[in-house]
Scaffold this motif. Structure first.
Motif, PDB file in Angstrom:
ATOM      1  N   UNK A 264       0.642  -1.384  -0.524  1.00 16.85           N
ATOM      2  CA  UNK A 264       0.108   0.033   0.063  1.00 16.85           C
ATOM      3  C   UNK A 264       0.968   1.082  -0.011  1.00 16.85           C
ATOM      4  N   UNK A 265       0.580   2.757  -0.374  1.00 22.68           N
ATOM      5  CA  UNK A 265       0.607   3.342  -1.015  1.00 22.68           C
ATOM      6  C   UNK A 265       0.586   4.809  -0.147  1.00 22.68           C
ATOM      7  N   UNK A 266       1.927   5.319   0.391  1.00 18.55           N
ATOM      8  CA  UNK A 266       0.601   6.376   1.697  1.00 18.55           C
ATOM      9  C   UNK A 266       0.218   7.701   0.107  1.00 18.55           C
ATOM     10  N   UNK A 267      -0.639   8.774   0.759  1.00 22.77           N
ATOM     11  CA  UNK A 267      -1.290   9.539   0.162  1.00 22.77           C
ATOM     12  C   UNK A 267      -0.206  10.876  -0.344  1.00 22.77           C
ATOM     13  N   UNK A 268      -0.290  11.545  -0.648  1.00 31.56           N
ATOM     14  CA  UNK A 268       0.560  12.910  -0.595  1.00 31.56           C
ATOM     15  C   UNK A 268       1.163  13.174   0.152  1.00 31.56           C
ATOM     16  N   UNK A 269       2.310  14.024  -0.023  1.00 32.60           N
ATOM     17  CA  UNK A 269       2.439  14.768   1.342  1.00 32.60           C
ATOM     18  C   UNK A 269       2.346  15.928   0.581  1.00 32.60           C
ATOM     19  N   UNK A 270       2.820  16.617   1.766  1.00 30.34           N
ATOM     20  CA  UNK A 270       2.492  18.358   1.767  1.00 30.34           C
ATOM     21  C   UNK A 270       3.515  18.655   0.845  1.00 30.34           C
ATOM     22  N   UNK A 271       4.180  18.621   0.528  1.00 32.70           N
ATOM     23  CA  UNK A 271       5.518  19.129   0.065  1.00 32.70           C
ATOM     24  C   UNK A 271       5.998  17.643  -1.247  1.00 32.70           C
ATOM     25  N   UNK A 272       4.747  17.399  -2.491  1.00 33.53           N
ATOM     26  CA  UNK A 272       5.520  16.617  -2.851  1.00 33.53           C
ATOM     27  C   UNK A 272       4.505  15.244  -2.743  1.00 33.53           C
ATOM     28  N   UNK A 273       4.877  14.488  -3.377  1.00 32.74           N
ATOM     29  CA  UNK A 273       4.035  12.907  -3.500  1.00 32.74           C
ATOM     30  C   UNK A 273       5.214  12.124  -2.532  1.00 32.74           C
ATOM     31  N   UNK A 274       4.525  11.325  -1.694  1.00 31.00           N
ATOM     32  CA  UNK A 274       5.402  10.215  -1.485  1.00 31.00           C
ATOM     33  C   UNK A 274       5.295   8.929  -1.625  1.00 31.00           C
ATOM     34  N   UNK A 275       6.574   8.571  -2.040  1.00 34.81           N
ATOM     35  CA  UNK A 275       6.164   6.972  -2.111  1.00 34.81           C
ATOM     36  C   UNK A 275       6.354   5.693  -0.674  1.00 34.81           C
ATOM     37  N   UNK A 276       7.007   5.713   0.342  1.00 30.22           N
ATOM     38  CA  UNK A 276       6.832   4.921   1.329  1.00 30.22           C
ATOM     39  C   UNK A 276       5.265   4.385   1.554  1.00 30.22           C
ATOM     40  N   UNK A 277       5.062   3.160   2.200  1.00 27.43           N
ATOM     41  CA  UNK A 277       4.499   2.563   1.772  1.00 27.43           C
ATOM     42  C   UNK A 277       3.525   2.832   3.437  1.00 27.43           C
ATOM     43  N   UNK A 278       2.390   2.243   2.974  1.00 21.53           N
ATOM     44  CA  UNK A 278       1.930   2.941   4.565  1.00 21.53           C
ATOM     45  C   UNK A 278       2.185   1.438   5.590  1.00 21.53           C
ATOM     46  N   UNK A 279       2.459   0.425   4.904  1.00 23.09           N
ATOM     47  CA  UNK A 279       2.987  -1.345   5.908  1.00 23.09           C
ATOM     48  C   UNK A 279       4.355  -1.516   4.897  1.00 23.09           C
ATOM     49  N   UNK A 280       4.608  -1.924   6.325  1.00 22.64           N
ATOM     50  CA  UNK A 280       6.174  -2.749   5.401  1.00 22.64           C
ATOM     51  C   UNK A 280       5.821  -4.377   4.736  1.00 22.64           C
ATOM     52  N   UNK A 281       6.480  -4.022   3.465  1.00 23.10           N
ATOM     53  CA  UNK A 281       6.187  -5.494   2.883  1.00 23.10           C
ATOM     54  C   UNK A 281       7.575  -5.915   3.049  1.00 23.10           C
ATOM     55  N   UNK A 282       8.802  -5.127   3.735  1.00 26.40           N
ATOM     56  CA  UNK A 282      10.313  -6.363   4.146  1.00 26.40           C
ATOM     57  C   UNK A 282       9.728  -5.851   5.609  1.00 26.40           C
ATOM     58  N   UNK A 283      10.843  -7.025   6.067  1.00 26.92           N
ATOM     59  CA  UNK A 283      10.422  -6.965   7.533  1.00 26.92           C
ATOM     60  C   UNK A 283      12.453  -7.245   7.699  1.00 26.92           C
ATOM     61  N   UNK A 284      13.300  -6.270   8.629  1.00 30.52           N
ATOM     62  CA  UNK A 284      14.339  -6.761   9.325  1.00 30.52           C
ATOM     63  C   UNK A 284      14.454  -7.666  10.065  1.00 30.52           C
ATOM     64  N   UNK A 285      15.439  -8.566  10.332  1.00 27.50           N
ATOM     65  CA  UNK A 285      15.835  -9.755  11.116  1.00 27.50           C
ATOM     66  C   UNK A 285      16.730  -9.330  11.988  1.00 27.50           C
ATOM     67  N   UNK A 286      17.041  -7.820  12.580  1.00 21.65           N
ATOM     68  CA  UNK A 286      17.854  -7.819  13.353  1.00 21.65           C
ATOM     69  C   UNK A 286      17.946  -8.538  15.462  1.00 21.65           C
ATOM     70  N   UNK A 287      16.013  -8.185  14.928  1.00 18.08           N
ATOM     71  CA  UNK A 287      15.591  -8.304  16.696  1.00 18.08           C
ATOM     72  C   UNK A 287      14.713  -8.945  16.718  1.00 18.08           C
ATOM     73  N   UNK A 288      14.460 -10.251  17.897  1.00 15.13           N
ATOM     74  CA  UNK A 288      13.428 -10.752  17.943  1.00 15.13           C
ATOM     75  C   UNK A 288      12.580 -10.930  17.518  1.00 15.13           C
ATOM     76  N   UNK A 289      11.975  -9.566  18.201  1.00 16.25           N
ATOM     77  CA  UNK A 289      10.393  -8.797  17.689  1.00 16.25           C
ATOM     78  C   UNK A 289      10.236  -8.513  16.517  1.00 16.25           C
ATOM     79  N   UNK A 290      11.481  -8.340  15.574  1.00 11.03           N
ATOM     80  CA  UNK A 290      10.680  -8.426  14.240  1.00 11.03           C
ATOM     81  C   UNK A 290       9.254  -8.080  13.518  1.00 11.03           C
ATOM     82  N   UNK A 291       9.579  -9.785  14.316  1.00  9.82           N
ATOM     83  CA  UNK A 291       8.107 -10.256  13.081  1.00  9.82           C
ATOM     84  C   UNK A 291       6.625  -9.431  13.932  1.00  9.82           C
TER      85      UNK A 291
END
Length: 206
Positions: free
Chosen positions: A48-75
């Protein structure tokens, strides 16, 4: 992530979160989580993609499509943000508040306010807060530091450490100030005398 883990992290949640097949999640954490029906059984398969930001269009997803694995709580962190009714940065803010800031404030409350300016007593608490924010950002694959983290630490310093003396910014002792001022003043006549003597010796030799 089990329902017990989710409820422990967010006691305000009224529903349960089950991976691969839950139908409804009902949460009320800072009025940011709402009823989110699940329509797929895959694991973080929808972007899911974020709505337009105040200055320019944001491409940051609403929810993570990938996940890191540094912490045991990452999941767990990634699953919470997957069902979060808001942007990924809003989810990061909620996670840092509940997982990092709450623990930091409790640790600060356990100390006397006079100890807040003693670094030996604060180093562990402060380091734990910093590490907690970094771990969550790493799990969500968000750069650290970022403006949200920086603002969080600015707020902490203005709340808990604003009355702490800053030795780095204090004036040096008067004796040091006098020495720093008088030294170049005394060197000026000496340098002038050397130049004059050198000039005279040069004229006499010619």
């Amino acid at each position: 992530m089990t329902a017990a883990t989710f409820s422990l992290m967010f006691p305000g949640c009224l529903g349960t979160l089950l991976l691969w097949g839950c139908s409804t999640v009902l949460c009320l954490v800072d009025e940011k989580l709402a009823i989110q029906p699940t329509t797929t059984t895959g694991y973080r398969s929808t972007e899911m993609m974020a709505e337009n930001a105040t200055y320019g269009e944001s491409t940051l997803p609403l929810a993570p499509t990938k996940c890191g694995d540094k912490s045991i709580l990452c999941g767990d962190y990634c699953d919470i943000c997957q069902y979060f009714a808001g942007s990924i940065m809003e989810c990061l803010s909620v996670l840092m508040t509940h997982q990092c800031l709450d623990k930091f404030e409790k640790a600060m409350a356990s100390l006397n306010s006079s100890d807040w300016c003693i670094w030996d007593k604060m180093t562990t608490i402060y380091s734990n807060l910093s590490q907690c924010t970094e771990d969550i950002c790493d799990c969500l694959l968000i750069p650290w530091p970022n403006p949200l983290v920086e603002q969080t630490f600015v707020n902490i310093h203005s709340t808990f450490f604003r009355d702490c003396p800053s030795e780095e910014l204090s004036d040096p002792p008067p004796a040091i100030v006098f020495a720093l001022v008088i030294t170049p003043i005394c060197l000026i006549p000496v340098m002038v005398s050397l130049v004059v003597l050198k000039t005279k010796n040069g004229d006499g030799s010619s």
